[in-house]
Design an enzyme around this catalytic site. Sequence first.
Site, short mmCIF file in Angstrom:
data_model
loop_
_atom_site.label_atom_id
_atom_site.label_comp_id
_atom_site.label_asym_id
_atom_site.label_seq_id
_atom_site.Cartn_x
_atom_site.Cartn_y
_atom_site.Cartn_z
CE LYS A 51 -3.80 -2.47 2.09
NZ LYS A 51 -4.51 -2.92 3.29
CD GLN A 95 -3.58 -4.70 6.37
OE1 GLN A 95 -3.45 -3.69 5.68
NE2 GLN A 95 -4.20 -5.78 5.91
CG ASP A 118 -10.04 -0.68 4.57
OD1 ASP A 118 -9.73 -0.89 3.38
OD2 ASP A 118 -9.34 -1.02 5.54
#
Length: 281
Positions: A51, A95, A118
């Site tokens: 990322k 994460q 997200d």
Amino acid sequence: MRLIDGKVISASVKERVKNEVALLKREGITTGLAVIIVGEDPASKVYVANKKKACEALGIISEEYALPESTTQEELLALIDELNNKESINGILCQLPLPKHLDEQAVINAILPEKDVDAFHPQNVGKIMLGDYDFVPCTPAGIMEMLEYENIDITGKTCVVIGRSNIVGKPMGMLLLHKNGTVTICHSRTKDLKEVCKNADILVAAVGKPRFVTADMVKDGAVVIDVGINRVDGKLVGDVDFEGVKDKCEAITPVPGGVGPMTIAMLMQNTLTAAKKQNKR
Ligand code: NDP
């Protein structure tokens, strides 16, 4: 059989994002993503590194917060609060999975919905349900992008999604429904799974079991999207038995090089969308 090439399609998404990030920069607006990782999970570390690399390539500022396994809920929430208030940060991603002693849903709930790139916050989940959304979870968003790029019309098609997770299966089903597909979402309690799958014009496999979807489950001329990432003898394998299925399909995504690269590209897209929204562009 047509191969749906996630590398090519993700490159075109990233090019689009890179150009828009540069345009914003000319107006003095930066685009920034904060990635939080707690603990030492090796797979998570690889995802976070990828990322960061993608951000750098597109001119997005990335800040990584690597916290020790022993981090408390209070410490993690305090960091999220700080990032929620940090103007240079447009997107925040924590994460997953988190170490067991941390409350994942409470952490997701703490991220400002407008910075939740997200799209896991209940407000963003609800908006997807209503069909009025800014962010879509990156994997289903990437799949929709692939279908569009390949000019695969969804209207009126029988769509079957195997898997009902909050990050893939459920939002995937909603997005296909919004595009006028007739959608069935399957799971481990589904009866006659093979028969259900055999009806699918568009079949999405998000099961987490290597080569789970076999040729006898696939209709001739179907479009097959393989979300699975499984490691078998050190090799990456999807949820679809690619070799057995490919000749029956109109189009199919490979693993690796299919849905995987799209997920990161859509994270970049969501970060750009967040920066634009926050700067009223
Ligand atoms: P989950 O484990 O959260 O969900 C798996 C789903 O599959 C569940 O809904 C489960 O049903 C269903 N399932 C399991 N066994 C069967 C069965 N025998 N028959 C029918 N359904 C079954 O996984 P995720 O959704 O998080 O991920 C799915 C896969 O996609 C994984 O391989 C993951 O690594 C990969 N992935 C890939 C990404 C990418 O970027 N390409 C991103 C995210 C995930 P039930 O609910 O009943 O338990």
